[in-house]
Write a protein that holds these residues in place. Sequence first.
Motif, PDB file in Angstrom:
ATOM      1  N   VAL A   1      59.719  15.179   6.225  1.00 16.15           N
ATOM      2  CA  VAL A   1      60.175  14.854   4.870  1.00 16.15           C
ATOM      3  C   VAL A   1      61.561  15.448   4.669  1.00 16.15           C
ATOM      4  CG1 VAL A   1      59.840  15.362   2.413  1.00 16.15           C
ATOM      5  CG2 VAL A   1      57.905  14.609   3.810  1.00 16.15           C
ATOM      6  N   GLN A   2      62.444  14.614   4.175  1.00 10.94           N
ATOM      7  CA  GLN A   2      63.821  15.031   3.869  1.00 10.94           C
ATOM      8  C   GLN A   2      64.187  14.302   2.591  1.00 10.94           C
ATOM      9  OE1 GLN A   2      66.723  14.569   7.097  1.00 10.94           O
ATOM     10  NE2 GLN A   2      68.233  13.859   5.607  1.00 10.94           N
ATOM     11  N   ALA A   3      63.940  14.945   1.450  1.00 12.75           N
ATOM     12  CA  ALA A   3      64.044  14.213   0.189  1.00 12.75           C
ATOM     13  C   ALA A   3      64.515  15.123  -0.929  1.00 12.75           C
ATOM     14  CB  ALA A   3      62.688  13.608  -0.183  1.00 12.75           C
ATOM     15  N   THR A   4      65.415  14.602  -1.755  1.00 15.71           N
ATOM     16  CA  THR A   4      65.771  15.283  -2.994  1.00 15.71           C
ATOM     17  C   THR A   4      64.653  15.052  -4.005  1.00 15.71           C
ATOM     18  OG1 THR A   4      66.872  13.357  -3.957  1.00 15.71           O
ATOM     19  CG2 THR A   4      68.203  14.801  -2.551  1.00 15.71           C
ATOM     20  N   ARG A   5      64.664  15.845  -5.070  1.00 14.19           N
ATOM     21  CA  ARG A   5      63.668  15.645  -6.131  1.00 14.19           C
ATOM     22  C   ARG A   5      63.806  14.241  -6.738  1.00 14.19           C
ATOM     23  NH1 ARG A   5      60.137  18.494  -9.054  1.00 14.19           N
ATOM     24  NH2 ARG A   5      59.705  17.795 -11.190  1.00 14.19           N
ATOM     25  N   SER A   6      65.054  13.766  -6.882  1.00  6.29           N
ATOM     26  CA  SER A   6      65.256  12.409  -7.397  1.00  6.29           C
ATOM     27  C   SER A   6      64.602  11.375  -6.488  1.00  6.29           C
ATOM     28  CB  SER A   6      66.756  12.118  -7.535  1.00  6.29           C
ATOM     29  OG  SER A   6      67.342  12.891  -8.553  1.00  6.29           O
ATOM     30  N   ASN A   7      64.628  11.629  -5.160  1.00  6.15           N
ATOM     31  CA  ASN A   7      63.994  10.701  -4.224  1.00  6.15           C
ATOM     32  C   ASN A   7      62.481  10.691  -4.387  1.00  6.15           C
ATOM     33  OD1 ASN A   7      66.382  11.471  -1.629  1.00  6.15           O
ATOM     34  ND2 ASN A   7      66.317   9.675  -2.948  1.00  6.15           N
ATOM     35  N   TYR A   8      61.853  11.887  -4.296  1.00  6.07           N
ATOM     36  CA  TYR A   8      60.396  11.861  -4.263  1.00  6.07           C
ATOM     37  C   TYR A   8      59.761  11.685  -5.643  1.00  6.07           C
ATOM     38  CZ  TYR A   8      60.286  17.037  -5.071  1.00  6.07           C
ATOM     39  OH  TYR A   8      60.421  18.308  -5.557  1.00  6.07           O
ATOM     40  N   THR A   9      60.552  11.821  -6.738  1.00  7.63           N
ATOM     41  CA  THR A   9      60.053  11.430  -8.054  1.00  7.63           C
ATOM     42  C   THR A   9      60.456   9.998  -8.393  1.00  7.63           C
ATOM     43  OG1 THR A   9      62.003  12.390  -9.139  1.00  7.63           O
ATOM     44  CG2 THR A   9      60.057  13.793  -8.921  1.00  7.63           C
ATOM     45  N   LYS A  10      61.141   9.340  -7.460  1.00  6.39           N
ATOM     46  CA  LYS A  10      61.457   7.908  -7.510  1.00  6.39           C
ATOM     47  C   LYS A  10      62.350   7.523  -8.693  1.00  6.39           C
ATOM     48  CE  LYS A  10      57.328   5.980  -6.897  1.00  6.39           C
ATOM     49  NZ  LYS A  10      56.392   4.925  -6.488  1.00  6.39           N
ATOM     50  N   VAL A  11      63.382   8.353  -8.930  1.00 11.41           N
ATOM     51  CA  VAL A  11      64.395   7.982  -9.917  1.00 11.41           C
ATOM     52  C   VAL A  11      65.047   6.663  -9.527  1.00 11.41           C
ATOM     53  CG1 VAL A  11      66.643   8.637 -10.867  1.00 11.41           C
ATOM     54  CG2 VAL A  11      64.831  10.341 -10.661  1.00 11.41           C
TER      55      VAL A  11
ATOM     56  N   ALA B   1      60.529   2.984  -2.785  1.00  3.72           N
ATOM     57  CA  ALA B   1      59.211   3.228  -2.215  1.00  3.72           C
ATOM     58  C   ALA B   1      58.903   4.726  -2.181  1.00  3.72           C
ATOM     59  CB  ALA B   1      59.154   2.649  -0.799  1.00  3.72           C
ATOM     60  N   ASP B   2      57.626   5.054  -1.993  1.00  6.42           N
ATOM     61  CA  ASP B   2      57.211   6.446  -1.882  1.00  6.42           C
ATOM     62  C   ASP B   2      57.832   7.097  -0.650  1.00  6.42           C
ATOM     63  OD1 ASP B   2      55.602   6.279  -4.127  1.00  6.42           O
ATOM     64  OD2 ASP B   2      53.830   5.685  -2.985  1.00  6.42           O
ATOM     65  N   VAL B   3      58.102   8.384  -0.752  1.00  5.86           N
ATOM     66  CA  VAL B   3      58.544   9.159   0.401  1.00  5.86           C
ATOM     67  C   VAL B   3      57.324   9.429   1.276  1.00  5.86           C
ATOM     68  CG1 VAL B   3      59.516  11.362   1.165  1.00  5.86           C
ATOM     69  CG2 VAL B   3      60.467  10.203  -0.847  1.00  5.86           C
ATOM     70  N   LYS B   4      57.391   9.017   2.510  1.00 12.34           N
ATOM     71  CA  LYS B   4      56.245   9.149   3.417  1.00 12.34           C
ATOM     72  C   LYS B   4      55.936  10.616   3.695  1.00 12.34           C
ATOM     73  CE  LYS B   4      57.185   4.710   5.719  1.00 12.34           C
ATOM     74  NZ  LYS B   4      58.353   4.346   4.883  1.00 12.34           N
ATOM     75  N   TYR B   5      54.658  10.948   3.673  1.00 12.71           N
ATOM     76  CA  TYR B   5      54.114  12.278   3.973  1.00 12.71           C
ATOM     77  C   TYR B   5      54.451  13.328   2.915  1.00 12.71           C
ATOM     78  CZ  TYR B   5      53.367  10.293   8.668  1.00 12.71           C
ATOM     79  OH  TYR B   5      52.986   9.509   9.727  1.00 12.71           O
ATOM     80  N   ILE B   6      55.008  12.924   1.776  1.00 12.60           N
ATOM     81  CA  ILE B   6      55.389  13.903   0.758  1.00 12.60           C
ATOM     82  C   ILE B   6      54.177  14.664   0.245  1.00 12.60           C
ATOM     83  CG2 ILE B   6      55.275  12.235  -1.139  1.00 12.60           C
ATOM     84  CD1 ILE B   6      57.752  15.165  -0.806  1.00 12.60           C
ATOM     85  N   GLU B   7      52.984  14.051   0.308  1.00 12.85           N
ATOM     86  CA  GLU B   7      51.785  14.697  -0.224  1.00 12.85           C
ATOM     87  C   GLU B   7      51.426  15.987   0.508  1.00 12.85           C
ATOM     88  OE1 GLU B   7      50.408  11.494   2.736  1.00 12.85           O
ATOM     89  OE2 GLU B   7      51.950  11.730   1.191  1.00 12.85           O
ATOM     90  N   TYR B   8      51.911  16.151   1.739  1.00  8.18           N
ATOM     91  CA  TYR B   8      51.649  17.379   2.478  1.00  8.18           C
ATOM     92  C   TYR B   8      52.506  18.544   2.003  1.00  8.18           C
ATOM     93  CZ  TYR B   8      48.965  14.613   5.822  1.00  8.18           C
ATOM     94  OH  TYR B   8      48.035  13.798   6.410  1.00  8.18           O
TER      95      TYR B   8
END
Length: 469
Positions: free
Chosen positions: A150-160, A164-171
């Motif tokens: 996972v390589q995501a900003t908060r804007s990415n994984y909160t889907k601003v 699509a969903d960030v893969k594996y973010i649930e871990y």
Amino acid sequence: MPSPLLHTPLQARADVRAPSRIALSAAAAEGVQLDTEDFATWLAERGRANEFRVDRIPFAELDGWSFDGRTGNLAHRSGRFFTVEGLHVTEEDGPYGDGPYADWHQPIIKQPEVGILGILVKEFDGVLHFLMQAKMEPGNPNLLQLSPTVQATRSNYTKVHKGADVKYIEYFAGPRRGRVVADVLQSEHGSWFYRKSNRNMIVEATGDVPLLDDFCWLTLGQISELLHRDNVVNMDSRTVLSCLPHPDAAAGALLSDIELLSWITGERARHAVRAERVPLAGIPRWKRGESAIEHEDGRYFRVVAVSVRAGNREVTGWTQPLFEPVGQGVTAFLIREFDGVPHVLVHARVEGGFLDTIELGPTVQYTPENYAHLDARDRPPFLDTVLRAREDRVRYEAVHSEEGGRFLNADSRYLIVDADEADAPQDPPPGYAWVTPAQLTSLVRHGHYLNVQGRTLLACLNATAVTAR
């Protein structure tokens, strides 16, 4: 009602098995999914499976981005992602807090949200494997590199961005599905970001993990081999890997841990640094054209704009600004042994965007072209020692690019160079200290001690030790 935490059984303060399990993975030259020699073919296949294209555009063609009419700051209409602003830095402790000038203005990226850089690990056949991603970033010289799970900003994984969903973010951002191996806030580039931190995480999965397209399981030994190749393992992977609890192979050090912490505190106390955000419009010696904001001398870096197509991203097309350095950097540790114990020479670096005045950086972290016009006495310490090092003194060398989501074609020659007393004395100049790799590994468990370039070199140093074995 009493808190359930009051009834939690006592646990060990540290996982004593972690270093040996890391060492076992580091010794594993092949993994369950890919032979290392087949990795380049796999990465090329992932490149062919998706559309990637990056084009430079004038600022006027940015979609959703604009310059504020009052401040000149470059921002997105959503108010999220990041802004490009001005920064005024003064440093009262002489010229080598960061460079040859103690007072300067520059553009800076302000991105207050904390991103997640996370690697998922799982044991296969008794060996830890790391779930890595073939990820396109618009600023990468070769576009596709090996990134964390996972390589995501908060804007990415909160889907601003409504993608699509960030893969594996649930871990990493949801209810715990595994065991935390490392979790620490670390700084990003202090020369280009204003007080930016990311959460560096390593989580061990306890159940089955689905393997999705663009992802692969690799041992630490395989990743160590890939760290010897140019522009393969991206910056975000390198900083997370530096946080691994490697075995402490050396007990002795020139400075005790208490002495080292005291030296760091003293360096933070003696530098009087003031970094003020100012309007981007009209910062001295920087000019804005149709396609770039650049320094009047043509040095340092420029701000540019790009249009991006990426078939395997949460959003498949967008435009954005990027920072583009002028010239390739040189980033190096000088290394010596004292009583048989390896030590690297660290520099207490002042960078305008740091949260706490200084962080430990490499011996050398400069773009030589920016200093080519200076007399020898005014050039940064140890730069010429590294540039003139004989081939037989270079323990490690590879070209690695910096964060491709914000920087365009920003790469450096990363080196580890053997030194002697003439090159780098045991009693170094002010602002420098000899520390062991084990001490750096201890410090990196805590945030804002070792800068991102230093963390890359720590990961490379560990990889060099692996390949040497």
